[in-house]
Every structure is written in C-alpha cells, then in structure tokens.
Scaffold this motif. Structure first.
Motif, PDB file in Angstrom:
ATOM      1  N   MET A   1       0.841  -1.182   0.000  1.00 45.44           N
ATOM      2  CA  MET A   1       0.000   0.000   0.000  1.00 45.44           C
ATOM      3  C   MET A   1       0.891   1.252   0.000  1.00 45.44           C
ATOM      4  SD  MET A   1      -3.279   0.520   2.338  1.00 45.44           S
ATOM      5  CE  MET A   1      -3.654   2.071   3.028  1.00 45.44           C
ATOM      6  N   THR A   2       0.574   2.211  -0.833  1.00 46.26           N
ATOM      7  CA  THR A   2       1.349   3.444  -0.950  1.00 46.26           C
ATOM      8  C   THR A   2       0.915   4.447   0.115  1.00 46.26           C
ATOM      9  OG1 THR A   2       1.391   3.082  -3.329  1.00 46.26           O
ATOM     10  CG2 THR A   2       2.033   5.249  -2.558  1.00 46.26           C
ATOM     11  N   PRO A   3       1.877   5.047   0.822  1.00 48.36           N
ATOM     12  CA  PRO A   3       1.490   6.046   1.824  1.00 48.36           C
ATOM     13  C   PRO A   3       0.907   7.290   1.154  1.00 48.36           C
ATOM     14  CG  PRO A   3       3.887   5.899   1.648  1.00 48.36           C
ATOM     15  CD  PRO A   3       3.311   4.840   0.768  1.00 48.36           C
ATOM     16  N   GLU A   4       0.018   7.963   1.862  1.00 45.25           N
ATOM     17  CA  GLU A   4      -0.585   9.188   1.343  1.00 45.25           C
ATOM     18  C   GLU A   4       0.107  10.388   1.970  1.00 45.25           C
ATOM     19  OE1 GLU A   4      -4.835   9.372   1.228  1.00 45.25           O
ATOM     20  OE2 GLU A   4      -4.998   7.208   1.069  1.00 45.25           O
ATOM     21  N   TYR A   5       0.226  11.456   1.179  1.00 45.49           N
ATOM     22  CA  TYR A   5       0.939  12.657   1.600  1.00 45.49           C
ATOM     23  C   TYR A   5       0.079  13.906   1.429  1.00 45.49           C
ATOM     24  CZ  TYR A   5       4.953   9.567   1.450  1.00 45.49           C
ATOM     25  OH  TYR A   5       5.823   8.531   1.661  1.00 45.49           O
ATOM     26  N   GLU A   6      -1.226  13.762   1.569  1.00 43.64           N
ATOM     27  CA  GLU A   6      -2.128  14.890   1.324  1.00 43.64           C
ATOM     28  C   GLU A   6      -1.995  15.993   2.362  1.00 43.64           C
ATOM     29  OE1 GLU A   6      -6.126  13.492   0.773  1.00 43.64           O
ATOM     30  OE2 GLU A   6      -5.502  12.032  -0.736  1.00 43.64           O
ATOM     31  N   ILE A   7      -1.801  15.644   3.623  1.00 45.26           N
ATOM     32  CA  ILE A   7      -1.748  16.661   4.681  1.00 45.26           C
ATOM     33  C   ILE A   7      -0.520  17.549   4.511  1.00 45.26           C
ATOM     34  CG2 ILE A   7      -1.597  17.077   7.163  1.00 45.26           C
ATOM     35  CD1 ILE A   7      -3.136  14.381   7.529  1.00 45.26           C
ATOM     36  N   GLY A   8       0.642  16.950   4.346  1.00 45.55           N
ATOM     37  CA  GLY A   8       1.868  17.730   4.157  1.00 45.55           C
ATOM     38  C   GLY A   8       1.794  18.604   2.919  1.00 45.55           C
ATOM     39  N   THR A   9       1.227  18.048   1.848  1.00 46.70           N
ATOM     40  CA  THR A   9       1.074  18.809   0.608  1.00 46.70           C
ATOM     41  C   THR A   9       0.130  19.985   0.816  1.00 46.70           C
ATOM     42  OG1 THR A   9       1.521  16.825  -0.688  1.00 46.70           O
ATOM     43  CG2 THR A   9       0.398  18.627  -1.820  1.00 46.70           C
ATOM     44  N   SER A  10      -0.931  19.776   1.581  1.00 49.69           N
ATOM     45  CA  SER A  10      -1.886  20.843   1.871  1.00 49.69           C
ATOM     46  C   SER A  10      -1.259  21.938   2.730  1.00 49.69           C
ATOM     47  CB  SER A  10      -3.108  20.253   2.580  1.00 49.69           C
ATOM     48  OG  SER A  10      -3.984  21.270   2.997  1.00 49.69           O
ATOM     49  N   LEU A  11      -0.508  21.552   3.746  1.00 48.72           N
ATOM     50  CA  LEU A  11       0.168  22.542   4.591  1.00 48.72           C
ATOM     51  C   LEU A  11       1.186  23.341   3.774  1.00 48.72           C
ATOM     52  CD1 LEU A  11       0.737  20.458   7.850  1.00 48.72           C
ATOM     53  CD2 LEU A  11      -0.831  22.388   7.574  1.00 48.72           C
ATOM     54  N   ALA A  94      11.631  28.551   3.739  1.00 51.58           N
ATOM     55  CA  ALA A  94      10.847  28.097   2.590  1.00 51.58           C
ATOM     56  C   ALA A  94      11.479  26.856   1.964  1.00 51.58           C
ATOM     57  CB  ALA A  94      10.711  29.223   1.562  1.00 51.58           C
ATOM     58  N   ALA A  95      12.787  26.873   1.801  1.00 52.06           N
ATOM     59  CA  ALA A  95      13.471  25.722   1.206  1.00 52.06           C
ATOM     60  C   ALA A  95      13.291  24.478   2.076  1.00 52.06           C
ATOM     61  CB  ALA A  95      14.956  26.033   1.022  1.00 52.06           C
ATOM     62  N   TYR A  96      13.389  24.637   3.392  1.00 45.38           N
ATOM     63  CA  TYR A  96      13.241  23.484   4.285  1.00 45.38           C
ATOM     64  C   TYR A  96      11.820  22.927   4.235  1.00 45.38           C
ATOM     65  CZ  TYR A  96      13.788  20.337   8.154  1.00 45.38           C
ATOM     66  OH  TYR A  96      13.826  19.202   8.915  1.00 45.38           O
ATOM     67  N   LEU A  97      10.819  23.799   4.234  1.00 42.97           N
ATOM     68  CA  LEU A  97       9.438  23.320   4.157  1.00 42.97           C
ATOM     69  C   LEU A  97       9.177  22.617   2.827  1.00 42.97           C
ATOM     70  CD1 LEU A  97       9.049  25.038   6.741  1.00 42.97           C
ATOM     71  CD2 LEU A  97       6.781  25.553   5.871  1.00 42.97           C
ATOM     72  N   ARG A  98       9.679  23.175   1.736  1.00 44.77           N
ATOM     73  CA  ARG A  98       9.483  22.560   0.417  1.00 44.77           C
ATOM     74  C   ARG A  98      10.145  21.186   0.341  1.00 44.77           C
ATOM     75  NH1 ARG A  98      10.975  28.286  -2.073  1.00 44.77           N
ATOM     76  NH2 ARG A  98       8.861  29.179  -2.136  1.00 44.77           N
ATOM     77  N   GLN A  99      11.264  21.040   0.993  1.00 42.89           N
ATOM     78  CA  GLN A  99      11.996  19.773   0.988  1.00 42.89           C
ATOM     79  C   GLN A  99      11.348  18.754   1.925  1.00 42.89           C
ATOM     80  OE1 GLN A  99      16.055  20.274   2.334  1.00 42.89           O
ATOM     81  NE2 GLN A  99      16.224  18.138   2.926  1.00 42.89           N
ATOM     82  N   THR A 100      10.833  19.205   3.057  1.00 42.06           N
ATOM     83  CA  THR A 100      10.438  18.289   4.125  1.00 42.06           C
ATOM     84  C   THR A 100       8.953  17.950   4.159  1.00 42.06           C
ATOM     85  OG1 THR A 100      12.281  19.175   5.420  1.00 42.06           O
ATOM     86  CG2 THR A 100      10.625  17.888   6.617  1.00 42.06           C
ATOM     87  N   LEU A 101       8.081  18.947   4.073  1.00 39.04           N
ATOM     88  CA  LEU A 101       6.638  18.666   4.218  1.00 39.04           C
ATOM     89  C   LEU A 101       6.125  17.592   3.262  1.00 39.04           C
ATOM     90  CD1 LEU A 101       4.979  22.121   5.015  1.00 39.04           C
ATOM     91  CD2 LEU A 101       4.997  20.070   6.453  1.00 39.04           C
ATOM     92  N   PRO A 102       6.511  17.600   1.993  1.00 36.25           N
ATOM     93  CA  PRO A 102       5.987  16.570   1.087  1.00 36.25           C
ATOM     94  C   PRO A 102       6.452  15.147   1.406  1.00 36.25           C
ATOM     95  CG  PRO A 102       6.862  18.421  -0.170  1.00 36.25           C
ATOM     96  CD  PRO A 102       7.291  18.607   1.259  1.00 36.25           C
ATOM     97  N   THR A 103       7.423  15.006   2.306  1.00 37.22           N
ATOM     98  CA  THR A 103       7.932  13.670   2.638  1.00 37.22           C
ATOM     99  C   THR A 103       7.269  13.075   3.882  1.00 37.22           C
ATOM    100  OG1 THR A 103       9.731  14.428   4.086  1.00 37.22           O
ATOM    101  CG2 THR A 103      10.189  14.342   1.705  1.00 37.22           C
ATOM    102  N   ILE A 104       6.410  13.842   4.538  1.00 36.54           N
ATOM    103  CA  ILE A 104       5.758  13.356   5.764  1.00 36.54           C
ATOM    104  C   ILE A 104       4.389  12.802   5.386  1.00 36.54           C
ATOM    105  CG2 ILE A 104       4.998  13.918   8.100  1.00 36.54           C
ATOM    106  CD1 ILE A 104       6.909  16.364   7.968  1.00 36.54           C
ATOM    107  N   ASP A 105       4.223  11.500   5.541  1.00 35.42           N
ATOM    108  CA  ASP A 105       2.965  10.889   5.122  1.00 35.42           C
ATOM    109  C   ASP A 105       1.839  11.195   6.112  1.00 35.42           C
ATOM    110  OD1 ASP A 105       2.891   8.827   7.170  1.00 35.42           O
ATOM    111  OD2 ASP A 105       4.275   7.652   5.963  1.00 35.42           O
TER     112      ASP A 105
END
Length: 174
Positions: A1-11, A94-105
């Motif tokens: 099953m693939t993890p979902e990353y909708e919350i991090g992407t939304s934030l 900004a760079a840290y959020l762009r790098q990190t938030l999308p990786t948190i499922d």
C-alpha cells in the motif's frame, strides 16, 4: 500500500500562498529601524521580523520527533544586523518546508506530537494540528503584529487578505 501525503502537501500549499504577503511585510521593515521597538517589553522590529522568517522551519524541525521540550523562550532573541539576514532566513525556511513537508505521510501527520516541560506534557495533539496552529497560525499572528510596527514607523502596510490602509491587493501578482 502506498502512503498518502495529502496533509503535508496541503500545509505546504497554504505556506506557499502566505509566503508572498509575508515576504512583502518583511521587505518593508526599514533597515535603519531594525533596533526600534514600540515598547520596552516588545521585540525590536528586527527581532520580530527575524522570528517571522524563522518560525516555519523552526516549528517543523521541533515537530519531527514524537516529543520535544518547550523551547527556551527566556533568552534574548537574536538581533539581525541587516534586512538581508531576515530575507535569507525566510528563504531558508521556505526551502526546508518545500523539501520536508511533502515527505511526511498522512499517518505520521496524524500521530500524536507532545511538547513537554519538566517531565510533564504541556501540549499533546496530532502533528498536523500542531503544525497548523504553531507553524502557520502563529506565523500569521506575528505578521499582523509586524503590520502594527510598520504603521507605527510610518511605513506603508502591505495588503494581505484585502486592502490595508495603504494599498489595494494586487490579485494578479499573488
């Protein structure tokens, strides 16, 4: 099953939407007035602006483990020497959020995050709720506070969610 990353992407999407107006507020802080403060108990304009620039990255880093101690808020906040220092800190956030938030499922975002002090839990809530409250809402609170500083310094306050007393929003560029 693939993890979902909708919350991090939304934030991240909300952060990106607010980044432009926040940058405008920070860019308007007069470099020659970075040491100015409206009251002896208040942060200086430079300290407040630097805090705004650093909040997103600092809060996200704080939330990465399952538990973190209350940050030490008793020491004097750093005083930037130049506006460039503030804008560089914002770019780093900004760079840290762009790098990190999308990786948190979503599972990780839904897990409980705790802030402790002296062995006692003082905050306990889902990581996503902590990030929304402290990383984003806290950020907006301080941006509004900076707007008051700008007004007191007789600097034009940028529009954010609508007109300010000084300018109309430029919806085409936002």
């Amino acid at each position: 099953m693939t993890p979902e990353y909708e919350i991090g992407t939304s934030l991240l999407a909300e952060f990106e939407q607010e980044l432009g107006p926040t940058r405008k507020f920070l860019e308007r802080v007069p470099e020659e007035r970075l040491a100015w403060r409206p009251h002896e108990k208040s942060m200086t304009a430079g300290q407040l602006a630097l805090h705004i620039a650093q909040v997103p990255e600092g809060v996200l880093r704080l939330s990465e483990p399952d538990e973190a101690p209350v940050p030490d808020l008793s020491s004097e906040r750093p005083q930037p020497a130049a506006l460039r220092e503030i804008l560089d800190a914002l770019n780093q956030s900004a760079a840290y959020l762009r790098q990190t938030l999308p990786t948190i499922d979503d599972e990780r975002m839904s897990e409980t995050f705790r802030v402790t002090q002296g062995g006692h839990v003082v905050v306990s809530l889902p990581r996503a709720a902590f990030l929304r409250s402290i990383m984003l809402n806290h950020w907006y609170h301080h941006r509004g506070q900076l707007g008051v500083y700008l007004r007191l310094l007789s600097v034009a306050v940028p529009s954010s969610y609508g007109p300010s007393g000084d300018e109309m929003p430029d919806f085409a560029s936002e």
